[in-house]
Design an enzyme around this catalytic site. Sequence first.
Site, mmCIF file in Angstrom:
data_model
loop_
_atom_site.group_PDB
_atom_site.id
_atom_site.type_symbol
_atom_site.label_atom_id
_atom_site.label_comp_id
_atom_site.label_asym_id
_atom_site.label_seq_id
_atom_site.Cartn_x
_atom_site.Cartn_y
_atom_site.Cartn_z
ATOM 1 N N ASP A 1 10.478 2.744 7.271
ATOM 2 C CA ASP A 1 10.559 1.542 7.131
ATOM 3 C C ASP A 1 11.094 0.481 7.858
ATOM 4 O OD1 ASP A 1 8.185 -0.863 5.241
ATOM 5 O OD2 ASP A 1 9.741 -1.756 6.132
ATOM 6 N N HIS B 1 -14.015 1.417 8.847
ATOM 7 C CA HIS B 1 -12.947 -0.277 8.105
ATOM 8 C C HIS B 1 -13.377 -0.476 6.104
ATOM 9 C CE1 HIS B 1 -9.626 -3.418 9.478
ATOM 10 N NE2 HIS B 1 -9.574 -2.790 7.778
ATOM 11 N N GLU C 1 -14.014 -3.024 16.896
ATOM 12 C CA GLU C 1 -14.281 -2.952 15.482
ATOM 13 C C GLU C 1 -16.209 -3.746 16.001
ATOM 14 O OE1 GLU C 1 -12.325 -3.416 11.951
ATOM 15 O OE2 GLU C 1 -10.999 -1.254 13.024
ATOM 16 N N ILE D 1 0.994 -1.421 -0.208
ATOM 17 C CA ILE D 1 -0.136 0.113 0.192
ATOM 18 C C ILE D 1 0.959 1.040 0.278
ATOM 19 C CG2 ILE D 1 -1.553 1.143 1.558
ATOM 20 C CD1 ILE D 1 -2.834 -1.851 2.410
ATOM 21 N N ALA E 1 -5.075 3.689 8.076
ATOM 22 C CA ALA E 1 -6.161 3.262 7.621
ATOM 23 C C ALA E 1 -4.868 1.461 7.763
ATOM 24 C CB ALA E 1 -5.848 4.011 5.941
HETATM 25 N N1 LIG Z 1 -7.765 -0.162 5.939
HETATM 26 C C1 LIG Z 1 -8.038 -0.933 5.746
HETATM 27 O O1 LIG Z 1 -9.374 -2.004 4.904
HETATM 28 C C2 LIG Z 1 -6.862 -1.967 4.849
HETATM 29 C C3 LIG Z 1 -6.956 -2.748 3.624
HETATM 30 C C4 LIG Z 1 -5.730 -3.365 3.500
HETATM 31 C C5 LIG Z 1 -4.347 -2.940 4.742
HETATM 32 N N2 LIG Z 1 -4.625 -2.847 5.596
HETATM 33 C C6 LIG Z 1 -3.511 -2.602 6.616
HETATM 34 O O2 LIG Z 1 -2.114 -2.459 5.754
HETATM 35 C C7 LIG Z 1 -1.752 -2.922 5.867
HETATM 36 C C8 LIG Z 1 -0.423 -3.039 5.066
HETATM 37 O O3 LIG Z 1 -0.471 -3.306 4.171
HETATM 38 P P1 LIG Z 1 -0.012 -3.842 3.270
HETATM 39 O O4 LIG Z 1 -0.381 -4.051 1.765
HETATM 40 O O5 LIG Z 1 0.961 -2.316 2.854
HETATM 41 O O6 LIG Z 1 1.303 -4.399 3.619
HETATM 42 P P2 LIG Z 1 3.521 -5.197 3.683
HETATM 43 O O7 LIG Z 1 3.116 -6.277 4.397
HETATM 44 O O8 LIG Z 1 2.838 -4.735 2.185
HETATM 45 O O9 LIG Z 1 3.293 -3.756 4.446
HETATM 46 C C9 LIG Z 1 4.572 -3.477 5.468
HETATM 47 C C10 LIG Z 1 5.149 -3.150 5.632
HETATM 48 O O10 LIG Z 1 5.255 -2.699 6.797
HETATM 49 C C11 LIG Z 1 6.738 -2.185 7.140
HETATM 50 N N3 LIG Z 1 6.944 -2.362 8.636
HETATM 51 C C12 LIG Z 1 6.879 -3.905 9.485
HETATM 52 N N4 LIG Z 1 7.155 -2.832 10.445
HETATM 53 C C13 LIG Z 1 7.324 -1.730 10.619
HETATM 54 C C14 LIG Z 1 7.196 -1.130 11.535
HETATM 55 N N5 LIG Z 1 7.613 -0.770 13.436
HETATM 56 N N6 LIG Z 1 8.084 0.236 11.243
HETATM 57 C C15 LIG Z 1 8.339 0.356 9.853
HETATM 58 N N7 LIG Z 1 7.541 -0.406 9.155
HETATM 59 C C16 LIG Z 1 7.699 -1.520 9.903
HETATM 60 C C17 LIG Z 1 7.395 -3.783 6.932
HETATM 61 O O11 LIG Z 1 8.769 -3.686 6.485
HETATM 62 C C18 LIG Z 1 6.406 -3.363 4.853
HETATM 63 O O12 LIG Z 1 6.999 -3.407 3.684
HETATM 64 C C19 LIG Z 1 -2.210 -4.491 6.581
HETATM 65 O O13 LIG Z 1 -0.801 -4.757 7.335
HETATM 66 C C20 LIG Z 1 -3.590 -4.439 6.677
HETATM 67 O O14 LIG Z 1 -3.522 -4.553 8.179
HETATM 68 C C21 LIG Z 1 -5.528 -1.857 6.236
HETATM 69 O O1 LIG Z 2 -7.111 -6.382 5.984
HETATM 70 C C1 LIG Z 2 -7.179 -5.902 4.992
HETATM 71 O O2 LIG Z 2 -7.169 -6.361 3.618
HETATM 72 C C2 LIG Z 2 -8.218 -4.717 5.866
HETATM 73 O O3 LIG Z 2 -8.150 -4.420 6.586
HETATM 74 C C3 LIG Z 2 -9.690 -5.261 5.133
HETATM 75 O O4 LIG Z 2 -10.415 -5.638 5.763
HETATM 76 P P1 LIG Z 2 -12.047 -5.745 5.318
HETATM 77 O O5 LIG Z 2 -12.103 -7.444 4.129
HETATM 78 O O6 LIG Z 2 -12.592 -6.769 6.604
HETATM 79 O O7 LIG Z 2 -12.846 -5.200 4.612
#
Ligand SMILES: NC(=O)c1ccc[n+]([C@@H]2O[C@H](COP(=O)([O-])OP(=O)(O)OC[C@H]3O[C@@H](n4cnc5c(N)ncnc54)[C@H](O)[C@@H]3O)[C@@H](O)[C@H]2O)c1
Ligand SMILES: O=C(O)[C@H](O)COP(=O)(O)O
Length: 463
Positions: free
Chosen positions: A223, A341, A311, A204, A280
């Site tokens: 990171d 969310h 939640e 992301i 997020a």
């Molecule tokens: N709001 C939503 O609906 C939604 C949707 C998708 C994902 N998410 C959340 O977003 C998070 C990130 O998603 P992603 O796909 O980018 O994950 P990802 O695993 O691709 O990237 C996470 C990054 O965070 C870094 N990281 C880990 N610990 C760290 C720290 N202590 N300090 C700094 N960097 C650190 C990792 O090295 C990695 O590069 C997911 O784990 C999920 O919880 C939320």
């Molecule tokens: O981890 C995820 O992909 C997001 O937090 C989205 O979660 P949800 O599918 O429960 O909306």
Amino acid sequence: MSIARDIRPRQDDAAFLATSPSASFNSPSSHSSVLNRTIPLNAKPLKPFATEDIKVLLLENVNQTGREILSQQGYQVEFLKSSLSEDQLIEKIRDVHVIGIRSKTKLTARVLKEAKNLIVIGCFCIGTNQVDLQYAADQGIAVFNSPFSNSRSVAELVIGEMVMLARQLGDRSNEMHAGTWNKVSNGCWEIRGKTIGIIGYGHIGAQLSVLAEAMGMSVIYYDVLNIMSLGTARQVKTLDDLLAEADFITCHVPEIPETKGMIGQKQFEKMKKGSYLINASRGTVVDIPALIDAMRSGKVAGAALDVYPNEPAGNGDYFNNDLNTFSADLRSLKNLIITPHIGGSTEEAQKAIGVEVAQALVRYANEGSTLGAVNLPEVVLRSLTMDEPDHARVIYIHKNIPGVLRKVNEIIGDHNVDKQMTDSRGDVAYLMADISNVDAATIKDLYTRLESLPSRIMTRVLY
Ligand SMILES: NC(=O)c1ccc[n+]([C@@H]2O[C@H](COP(=O)([O-])OP(=O)(O)OC[C@H]3O[C@@H](n4cnc5c(N)ncnc54)[C@H](O)[C@@H]3O)[C@@H](O)[C@H]2O)c1
Ligand SMILES: O=C(O)[C@H](O)COP(=O)(O)O
């Protein structure tokens, strides 16, 4: 004898191998066209050894694309729109072989302990923090997720939120809904030329980096890994460096012990006055009471939150102090966007996730492939074909201790092992072998002998 776990031979001889391997239960014609892209057309339709259908429980409104793929396999699919509490899960999960969840359903060790038939968990989302991954691995239960199908949706949301916060759009819109015309430019900005600080430059964070740069922003990121910068983005050495420089700070880290409360009072003190915060990722990453203080003092000019420590399981009037003690304080703040969310909640993302995770579940249930599993070693063998009618596939998930392979090979070595692959991850190892010219008695014998080894976690035989 009773059956402790599905996908194992029935122990009563009458039922043993009662169903032909080519039964329509899992015929190639029942595969969706999408699935055919991953399993070759002439693949021999393997099926679980027992004749019971696979029971699937899908929670949290998993997308129809995923439901269809699983139903087309002949699995018994039960679908619920919301999540379940721990106690409800314990009741429901007992006879289920496959469970599909999203971010709300907590599959704790207490729940998984009751899941005697469970072979695989599908997280129809990115995050897997809601599952006790190690406990699942120790029970031989594979876990799959969709690592990047909703990344773009989250990145777009954050771009939109930066513009909304910089222009105080939420407040202006609320005022207009209340009949108030309040035309102001004080404290309203363009995002062009501002600095975005991305915490966590993964799927992301990196997408967001490209989009933000296209909006004319300078991009810095922090990171724990040394990650290649996209475009003109720049990695900073410490979180403090990022906090001191960024106008917009946005969190994209997983929920792990190191990220719990990583943005709290100390971090707010280090931010520039008038900066903005977006979260997020997961609700535990930002200390929300500290954010409330920082917004009241004017240190933070606006914030957008999509995730919260607690939640609700489903939709309804739940965002109150019973759920999170700070809810009322939060709701009273100006220039605060709070969303339920929805970062990954787009048609595009949910459809793609439905297909991706359901396919992984089918490949695992039918063929034993752990490609993409987040808690087991990745082991794949090419599909058996229709020209191999008397082959069986043996899957032996076992403790990663010395001497196991010798014992296993003593058992399967009397037969013609066409191909075999094994790999380990931590304390758990996964062995998959295709054996030719086997009959029902041989399969039963192999199964029984593998099950009796002390290293056994789970044995499955597909034929
Ligand atoms: N709001 C939503 O609906 C939604 C949707 C998708 C994902 N998410 C959340 O977003 C998070 C990130 O998603 P992603 O796909 O980018 O994950 P990802 O695993 O691709 O990237 C996470 C990054 O965070 C870094 N990281 C880990 N610990 C760290 C720290 N202590 N300090 C700094 N960097 C650190 C990792 O090295 C990695 O590069 C997911 O784990 C999920 O919880 C939320
Ligand atoms: O981890 C995820 O992909 C997001 O937090 C989205 O979660 P949800 O599918 O429960 O909306």
